[in-house]
Design a protein around this motif. Sequence first.
Motif, PDB file in Angstrom:
ATOM      1  N   VAL A  38       0.954  -1.032   0.018  1.00 56.84           N
ATOM      2  CA  VAL A  38      -0.017   0.087   0.097  1.00 56.84           C
ATOM      3  C   VAL A  38       0.743   1.170   0.089  1.00 56.84           C
ATOM      4  O   VAL A  38       0.533   2.192  -0.953  1.00 56.84           O
ATOM      5  N   VAL A  39       1.865   1.210   0.720  1.00 55.34           N
ATOM      6  CA  VAL A  39       2.735   2.333   1.114  1.00 55.34           C
ATOM      7  C   VAL A  39       3.425   2.762  -0.287  1.00 55.34           C
ATOM      8  O   VAL A  39       3.488   3.893  -0.834  1.00 55.34           O
ATOM      9  N   LYS A  40       4.019   1.650  -0.917  1.00 60.43           N
ATOM     10  CA  LYS A  40       4.815   1.833  -2.024  1.00 60.43           C
ATOM     11  C   LYS A  40       4.015   2.295  -3.329  1.00 60.43           C
ATOM     12  O   LYS A  40       4.411   2.986  -4.129  1.00 60.43           O
ATOM     13  N   SER A  41       2.830   1.849  -3.413  1.00 62.14           N
ATOM     14  CA  SER A  41       1.999   1.851  -4.547  1.00 62.14           C
ATOM     15  C   SER A  41       1.350   3.368  -4.597  1.00 62.14           C
ATOM     16  O   SER A  41       1.277   3.876  -5.568  1.00 62.14           O
ATOM     17  N   ARG A  42       1.387   4.086  -3.406  1.00 57.38           N
ATOM     18  CA  ARG A  42       0.710   5.401  -3.422  1.00 57.38           C
ATOM     19  C   ARG A  42       2.082   6.229  -3.263  1.00 57.38           C
ATOM     20  O   ARG A  42       1.670   7.614  -3.106  1.00 57.38           O
ATOM     21  N   GLY A  43       3.485   5.906  -3.307  1.00 57.37           N
ATOM     22  CA  GLY A  43       4.400   6.786  -3.000  1.00 57.37           C
ATOM     23  C   GLY A  43       4.710   7.518  -1.858  1.00 57.37           C
ATOM     24  O   GLY A  43       5.412   8.568  -1.952  1.00 57.37           O
TER      25      GLY A  43
ATOM     26  N   LYS B 291       6.481   8.545   1.659  1.00 58.73           N
ATOM     27  CA  LYS B 291       7.948   8.347   1.948  1.00 58.73           C
ATOM     28  C   LYS B 291       8.324   8.280   3.548  1.00 58.73           C
ATOM     29  O   LYS B 291       9.055   7.348   3.859  1.00 58.73           O
ATOM     30  N   LYS B 292       7.421   8.891   4.473  1.00 59.28           N
ATOM     31  CA  LYS B 292       7.587   8.850   5.646  1.00 59.28           C
ATOM     32  C   LYS B 292       6.097   8.700   6.571  1.00 59.28           C
ATOM     33  O   LYS B 292       5.640   9.649   6.353  1.00 59.28           O
TER      34      LYS B 292
ATOM     35  N   ASP C  53       7.054  -3.686  12.802  1.00 60.39           N
ATOM     36  CA  ASP C  53       8.139  -4.967  12.348  1.00 60.39           C
ATOM     37  C   ASP C  53       7.859  -5.066  10.836  1.00 60.39           C
ATOM     38  O   ASP C  53       8.900  -5.074  10.088  1.00 60.39           O
ATOM     39  N   VAL C  54       6.578  -4.765  10.262  1.00 56.78           N
ATOM     40  CA  VAL C  54       6.264  -5.005   9.156  1.00 56.78           C
ATOM     41  C   VAL C  54       6.933  -3.724   8.275  1.00 56.78           C
ATOM     42  O   VAL C  54       7.467  -4.021   7.209  1.00 56.78           O
ATOM     43  N   LEU C  55       6.783  -2.417   8.809  1.00 57.07           N
ATOM     44  CA  LEU C  55       7.481  -1.323   8.202  1.00 57.07           C
ATOM     45  C   LEU C  55       8.924  -1.277   8.303  1.00 57.07           C
ATOM     46  O   LEU C  55       9.487  -0.982   7.358  1.00 57.07           O
ATOM     47  N   ASP C  56       9.651  -1.967   9.294  1.00 56.86           N
ATOM     48  CA  ASP C  56      11.012  -2.125   9.270  1.00 56.86           C
ATOM     49  C   ASP C  56      11.616  -3.016   8.358  1.00 56.86           C
ATOM     50  O   ASP C  56      12.393  -2.730   7.707  1.00 56.86           O
ATOM     51  N   GLU C  57      10.945  -4.183   8.329  1.00 63.68           N
ATOM     52  CA  GLU C  57      11.340  -5.345   7.171  1.00 63.68           C
ATOM     53  C   GLU C  57      11.176  -4.686   5.812  1.00 63.68           C
ATOM     54  O   GLU C  57      12.071  -4.861   4.895  1.00 63.68           O
TER      55      GLU C  57
ATOM     56  N   ILE D 155      10.561   1.011   5.455  1.00 66.02           N
ATOM     57  CA  ILE D 155       9.723   2.437   5.444  1.00 66.02           C
ATOM     58  C   ILE D 155       9.958   3.220   6.737  1.00 66.02           C
ATOM     59  O   ILE D 155       9.896   2.561   7.902  1.00 66.02           O
ATOM     60  N   PRO D 156      10.363   4.481   6.388  1.00 65.42           N
ATOM     61  CA  PRO D 156      10.775   5.313   7.540  1.00 65.42           C
ATOM     62  C   PRO D 156       9.583   5.758   8.450  1.00 65.42           C
ATOM     63  O   PRO D 156       8.358   5.957   7.852  1.00 65.42           O
ATOM     64  N   TYR D 157       9.660   5.958   9.806  1.00 69.37           N
ATOM     65  CA  TYR D 157       8.410   6.414  10.350  1.00 69.37           C
ATOM     66  C   TYR D 157       8.781   6.814  11.727  1.00 69.37           C
ATOM     67  O   TYR D 157      10.298   6.471  12.233  1.00 69.37           O
ATOM     68  N   GLU D 158       8.129   7.656  12.417  1.00 69.06           N
ATOM     69  CA  GLU D 158       8.460   8.129  13.780  1.00 69.06           C
ATOM     70  C   GLU D 158       6.914   7.695  14.556  1.00 69.06           C
ATOM     71  O   GLU D 158       6.072   7.880  14.062  1.00 69.06           O
TER      72      GLU D 158
END
Length: 384
Positions: free
Chosen positions: A24-29, A31-32, A52-56, A59-62
């Motif tokens: 989902v994240v990558k298809s929508r472009g 970033k964080k 864990d899914v974001l880390d693997e 995908i950057p996040y706070e």
Amino acid sequence: MINRFILNEVSYFGPGARKELPTVVKSRGFKKALVVTDKGLMKFGVAKMVLDVLDEANIPYEVYDDVKPNPTVTNVTNGVEACKKAEADFIVAIGGGSSMDTAKGIGIVCTNPEFADVVSLEGVADTKNKCLPIIALPTTAGTAAETTINYVIIDEKRQQKMVCVDPNDIPAVAIIDAELMYSLPKGLTAATGMDAMTHAIEGLITKAAWEMSDMFEIKAIEMIHKYLPVAVNDPTNPEGRNGMAVAQYIAGMAFSNVGLGVDHGMAHPMSALHDVPHGVACAILLPTVMRFNMPVSIKKYVEIAKAVGVYEAGMTDEQAAEAACNEIENLSKLVGIPQHLTELGIKEEDIPALAEQAITDVCTPGNPRPVTKEDILNLYKTIL
């Protein structure tokens, strides 16, 4: 009459559905992410299942985890600052209604800065822009905030819940993964499940209900009645958990578009003034409010009786309606919901202040039977 129906752009269902998050994240472009959750979900590792899914996927996040069970204006304001500081371009909301409601408030203010005073969002706010994109992953089966256009925030100064209604706040993507709900405590499972039942019943009988919303709400009532006891008593049962996860979403699809009634109108001040969990407040009121509305909702109560398996051939409509009310009350008792306000620390002298807020709550006008402040006082006293 013209009816409107607003839903998520896309939703994913099923145990393990959180693994769709990178796609989902990558298809929508995006970033964080700003991850909006609460400290309990961080402490007990539920949020980690998503992180864990974001880390693997790198995908950057706070993380912003300063969310209260009944979220406040301050929670939203601080979250907006956290989002700006993180330079996030989307939000991942992990949690129950509290996290998702906070995320909605943050997302709306970020794209509509003229509403930086969160209190200005109360009611139907005239926002111009869609909120920052939200991907919502519920960890409870109750509020359906992942698919609604509503969010509820407490204004600490007035000690009052603000119900905000805004089509621009609906999450872009909902990911309903029952595995995120397996560790939900028994009491919270019961409370959130009965909140979903309240949504379904109020959404079925509210003034704006129509054929499409009725279709969803009847199915939700049937499923919640079937799966809630399973989810409460066997918390890792995949069928029970996934059944409730889907059922509460179905209820949310409909009530979000047609509104609720006086049960929610009365429940909101119980949370604002006495910090009663929202699901408990709705559930303890539900059988009494159902009986109050029975005279104007007989035909739909017959459908409820059929959905929960208590309709018998030869019943009059009145008998079927009473059987429906009794069965919902039995379900509430079965899953351990308190039956009296005094069990929640509410006293008789507290009732006038509750009624004062309930009569002006945004949900109350949707009730199918006209309601006065005196009616509300009496309803509270009935379950004192």
